[in-house]
Structure formats: structure tokens, C-alpha cells
Design a protein around this motif. Sequence first.
Motif, PDB file in Angstrom:
ATOM      1  N   SER A 176       9.898   9.994 121.218  1.00  0.00           N
ATOM      2  CA  SER A 176       9.208   9.871 119.801  1.00  0.00           C
ATOM      3  C   SER A 176      10.248  10.336 118.929  1.00  0.00           C
ATOM      4  N   SER A 177       9.957   9.859 117.680  1.00  0.00           N
ATOM      5  CA  SER A 177      10.636  10.207 116.583  1.00  0.00           C
ATOM      6  C   SER A 177      10.383  11.363 115.656  1.00  0.00           C
ATOM      7  N   SER A 223       9.313  12.009 113.045  1.00  0.00           N
ATOM      8  CA  SER A 223       8.392  11.893 111.908  1.00  0.00           C
ATOM      9  C   SER A 223       7.051  11.801 112.735  1.00  0.00           C
ATOM     10  N   SER A 224       6.839  11.261 113.971  1.00  0.00           N
ATOM     11  CA  SER A 224       5.686  11.158 114.747  1.00  0.00           C
ATOM     12  C   SER A 224       5.247  12.388 115.273  1.00  0.00           C
ATOM     13  N   ARG A 225       5.967  13.498 115.492  1.00  0.00           N
ATOM     14  CA  ARG A 225       5.719  14.630 115.992  1.00  0.00           C
ATOM     15  C   ARG A 225       5.354  15.731 114.917  1.00  0.00           C
ATOM     16  N   ALA A 270       2.918  15.765 112.709  1.00  0.00           N
ATOM     17  CA  ALA A 270       1.554  16.130 112.823  1.00  0.00           C
ATOM     18  C   ALA A 270       1.191  17.258 113.680  1.00  0.00           C
ATOM     19  N   ASP A 271       2.058  17.274 114.773  1.00  0.00           N
ATOM     20  CA  ASP A 271       1.678  18.367 115.859  1.00  0.00           C
ATOM     21  C   ASP A 271       2.553  19.692 115.615  1.00  0.00           C
TER      22      ASP A 271
END
Length: 215
Positions: free
Chosen positions: A2-3, A5-7, A9-10
Motif C-alpha cells: 500500500s502507498s 497515502s492509503s495508510r 487514515a489508519d
Amino acid sequence: MSSPSSRLADLRKSYERAELSEEASHADPLRQFEQWLGEAIAAEIPEPNAMTLATVGSDLRPSTRIVLIKGYDERGIVWYTNYQSRKGRELAGNPFAALQFHWVELERVVRIEGTVEKTEEDESDAYFASRPLDSRIGAWASPQSEPIPSRAVLVTNAAKYSAQFLLNPPRPPHWGGFRLVPHQWEFWQGRKSRLHDRLRYSREDDDWLRERLAP
């Protein structure tokens, strides 16, 4: 994979180091700042003296950068810079500014808003004389915030001013101190469940009004 940016939010952190209550805080925001700054220095966190400076230009667009606090007292917070830099030009046109300290390891933020004025000439002279020689030469060598074709310009300028001034470069006329005179302070202490502590101090005549803000 995963990139980044995709992480985003976590990414979460639970703030549980300390609390900030009205009873335990100082009635004078300068004393509260002095206590927290001292604790940041004692904790040996990286660059506890670094602060974000926000200014607004004539185009009404804000800009920020990191500067270093070099002094404080009842008159305000002091730092030094090139008066012809972007921040210097923006402050010349609009003296309202904001400062922010973020001491991540202590889960603390201090925000300060007010008007900015230049320090006295002798105050700027004294601080400039205390700087390392390379830094004093650098103040002459760098046309701060101006476009330059390459780093070679800085190296050439440094060599020129080193030869000209030897071990005693005077303070450049375009370089000196600024002092932010606080009108408002805010102290933020991270707390669990995002129910953070926020105390705001607002200037009222010769006194400070302290009040709690919702996080």
C-alpha cells in the motif's frame, strides 16, 4: 504494497502523558510558557527552540516557516532573520503574525498571536556578535528568499565576504531581530480519547483572561 497515502487514515496516537488544568496552570501565560519550555529543554527533545512562524502577505495568502526563538520576556518572543526575506517583507506590510511550538514528545503545543516589531539596533548588534563566524558571514552571503542560479552563488559570496571582513563581519543593515508582542496565547495538552486540554489567554487591558476551549 500500500502507498503512504492509503495508510494515513489508519495513523492514530493516544495522548496520555499529562494534563493541563486551570488550577495547576499559571495565571500569567509567560510563566506557563517558561515552565513548558524549560520542561522541553530538560527532556532533551530535538530542537525545543524551533517554532513555526506564520505571516500573511499583501496578496492575503499565508505562509509558514521554522525559525528559532532567541529570547523572551514580558515584551514578547524574539527571533532573528533577514529583513529582506519573504517573512521580513510580509511583516513590513502586515505586522500581525502567529507562532507555534510543537513538542511532539511531550504531546504539547503552544500557539501565540500578536503584532511584530523590530528589536532595537543594539539588541540586534549584540546577538549578531555572539553568532559563530560562519553564521555571520552567511548573513551577508545569502540573498534570502531570492532565486539564485546555483549553490555556487552562495559559496562565491561567502568567500568574498570572508576576504572582505576577515574575523569581524559587522551586522548587515538588512539583518536583525523581530519581536512578537503577544495578544493571545493557547496551551494545548494532548489527552486520551481526543478530549484534549486547551487553555487560551487573551489580553484584556493590563491583565490576562484565561478560559478553557473545547478540543
